[in-house]
Every structure is written in C-alpha cells, then in structure tokens.
Write a protein that holds these residues in place. Structure first.
Motif, PDB file in Angstrom:
ATOM      1  N   GLU A   1       1.136  -1.062   0.074  1.00  0.00           N
ATOM      2  CA  GLU A   1       0.213  -0.282   0.075  1.00  0.00           C
ATOM      3  C   GLU A   1       1.134   1.467   0.012  1.00  0.00           C
ATOM      4  OE1 GLU A   1      -2.870   0.629  -0.234  1.00  0.00           O
ATOM      5  OE2 GLU A   1      -4.469  -1.692   0.488  1.00  0.00           O
ATOM      6  N   GLU A   2       2.233   1.211   0.365  1.00  0.00           N
ATOM      7  CA  GLU A   2       2.871   2.822   0.694  1.00  0.00           C
ATOM      8  C   GLU A   2       3.288   2.477  -0.630  1.00  0.00           C
ATOM      9  OE1 GLU A   2       5.832   1.872   3.574  1.00  0.00           O
ATOM     10  OE2 GLU A   2       3.770   2.605   5.173  1.00  0.00           O
ATOM     11  N   GLY A   3       4.107   1.331  -1.667  1.00  0.00           N
ATOM     12  CA  GLY A   3       4.491   1.448  -2.337  1.00  0.00           C
ATOM     13  C   GLY A   3       3.276   2.512  -3.878  1.00  0.00           C
ATOM     14  N   LEU A   4       2.008   1.408  -3.057  1.00  0.00           N
ATOM     15  CA  LEU A   4       1.523   2.210  -4.243  1.00  0.00           C
ATOM     16  C   LEU A   4       0.501   3.682  -4.094  1.00  0.00           C
ATOM     17  CD1 LEU A   4      -1.516  -0.753  -4.393  1.00  0.00           C
ATOM     18  CD2 LEU A   4       0.152  -0.367  -6.217  1.00  0.00           C
ATOM     19  N   ALA A   5       1.299   4.288  -2.914  1.00  0.00           N
ATOM     20  CA  ALA A   5       1.055   5.220  -3.160  1.00  0.00           C
ATOM     21  C   ALA A   5       1.280   6.592  -3.248  1.00  0.00           C
ATOM     22  CB  ALA A   5       0.277   5.544  -1.372  1.00  0.00           C
ATOM     23  N   GLN A   6       3.282   6.088  -3.116  1.00  0.00           N
ATOM     24  CA  GLN A   6       4.316   6.781  -4.346  1.00  0.00           C
ATOM     25  C   GLN A   6       3.556   6.538  -5.398  1.00  0.00           C
ATOM     26  OE1 GLN A   6       6.509   8.928  -2.275  1.00  0.00           O
ATOM     27  NE2 GLN A   6       5.504   8.366  -1.033  1.00  0.00           N
ATOM     28  N   ILE A   7       3.440   5.723  -6.009  1.00  0.00           N
ATOM     29  CA  ILE A   7       3.137   5.055  -7.365  1.00  0.00           C
ATOM     30  C   ILE A   7       1.897   6.499  -8.016  1.00  0.00           C
ATOM     31  CG2 ILE A   7       2.757   4.343  -9.842  1.00  0.00           C
ATOM     32  CD1 ILE A   7       4.609   1.041  -7.697  1.00  0.00           C
ATOM     33  N   ASP A   8       1.033   5.917  -6.861  1.00  0.00           N
ATOM     34  CA  ASP A   8      -0.415   7.157  -7.187  1.00  0.00           C
ATOM     35  C   ASP A   8       0.278   8.747  -7.454  1.00  0.00           C
ATOM     36  OD1 ASP A   8      -2.019   4.904  -7.869  1.00  0.00           O
ATOM     37  OD2 ASP A   8      -2.758   5.404  -5.336  1.00  0.00           O
TER      38      ASP A   8
END
Length: 207
Positions: A91-98
C-alpha cells in the motif's frame, strides 16, 4: 507455464541513447540495482530503495524517481515475512506510484522517455500485485496508452520489448493465447539480445 513464475520480470533496464545530466546517469545506475531486486536479491531491493529515496528527495518534481521508489516498496512487500507487512508495504508503494502518476499528469509531459518509463513502472506494479488491490484494470489502461503513444516507436528497443512483454503477460492472464504469442514474438524480435527479448524467446520455446 504459470504466470507467477515471472513476477516483475518485465521491469527492465532502459539505456537511453544519451545521458543528458547526472540525474540520468543516477537513474540508470539505480535502475540496474533495482532489477537485481526484481530478480529476487533482497539486498538489492534495500539498496535500490535507498538510492531512489535519495533521488526522489533531490528531485521531488521528477515522477520517474518516485515511481521507482514506490516499486521498490512493493518489492519489499513481496519479500515481507507476513501478510500484514506485505499489505502495508505494498500500500505504501502504491501511494508513491499514485503520486508519481499525479505529478506526471500535472506536468503535462506525456511523451518523454521518462514519462513513458514512469507509466511502465506503474503498469508492472499494477498487473503483478494481488488482485484484491484492484489495480489490474488501471495497469491495462496505462499499458494501452504506452503502446498507442506516438512516441512509442521511437523509444529504445529494450523499452519497447518490456512493454510488449507486459502486454503478453496481460494477455496470458486474460486467456488470450493469440495475443500472448503475438506480444512474445514482438518482444523477442524487437530486442533479441536484451533482457526481455531473451526471456520472450525462452517462453515461446516452452509454450
């Protein structure tokens, strides 16, 4: 051949024809380490995370560094020891990609190599994480944007092969055998001596 045998395989090292500045060289070097992490080297994942964290800090308006930072975090999620940590790190990684995609949209840069690289990083994250994160459809949409973009044909062979490989794996997941083989053949012929070209050739042989 099970799709799970090739997690993150299509994320590639793209060597641009010229290095415009120090940050391009740093991106190339950090991406090399990142790919070792993609292939399962946990130490490389940590090293790439550190490098991309520094790069994104030094270049906070550059979406490509933030996208790779997010991808590193999802790799840490892949390698985490328990499901709670896997979910949190992903989830933390997806937030950065978003965030990277948001910055890219706001920048108006729709066709530079870095812009398309940012999108391909997002594609591969979205199509490989578990389905309950609900990103597969967005990954497919971004991939179609890349393949249809007017700048795509002028991209480096390795980049194009990686995009074709991503498309092949999406087709595999959709049980579209014709498209799967077509994209594998495109990957193999576009960059026959490259990372994804060689892998595509092996997959075709095993088909």
């Amino acid at each position: 051949m099970a799709l799970k045998r090739f997690p993150w395989l299509v994320l590639l090292l793209v060597m641009w024809p010229a290095q415009a500045d120090d940050s391009d060289q740093q991106l190339t070097e950090a991406r090399t380490v990142f790919l070792r992490g993609v292939d399962g080297d946990k130490t490389a994942v940590r090293d790439a995370l550190r490098q991309f964290r520094t790069l994104s800090h030094n270049h906070p308006k550059e979406p490509v560094f933030i996208a790779y930072l997010g991808a590193c975090m999802t790799l840490r999620g892949r390698d985490a020891a328990n499901n709670i940590e896997k979910g949190r790190l992903t989830e933390e990684g997806l937030a950065q990609i978003d965030l990277a995609l948001k910055l890219l949209a706001e920048s108006g840069d729709k066709g530079s190599p870095r812009a398309l690289d940012t999108k391909l990083v997002a594609v591969n994250a979205f199509i490989h994480i578990p389905s309950f994160f609900n990103r597969h459809g967005e990954g497919k949409r971004l991939l179609q944007e890349i393949l249809a973009h007017p700048s795509f044909d002028g991209m480096a062979a390795g980049f194009k092969a990686a995009a074709y490989m991503a498309a092949a794996l999406v087709a595999r997941g959709d049980h579209d055998d014709e498209a799967y083989r077509r994209y594998l053949n495109l990957a193999a012929s576009t960059d026959p001596e490259g990372r994804d070209g060689k892998t595509a050739s092996k997959m075709l042989e095993e088909k």
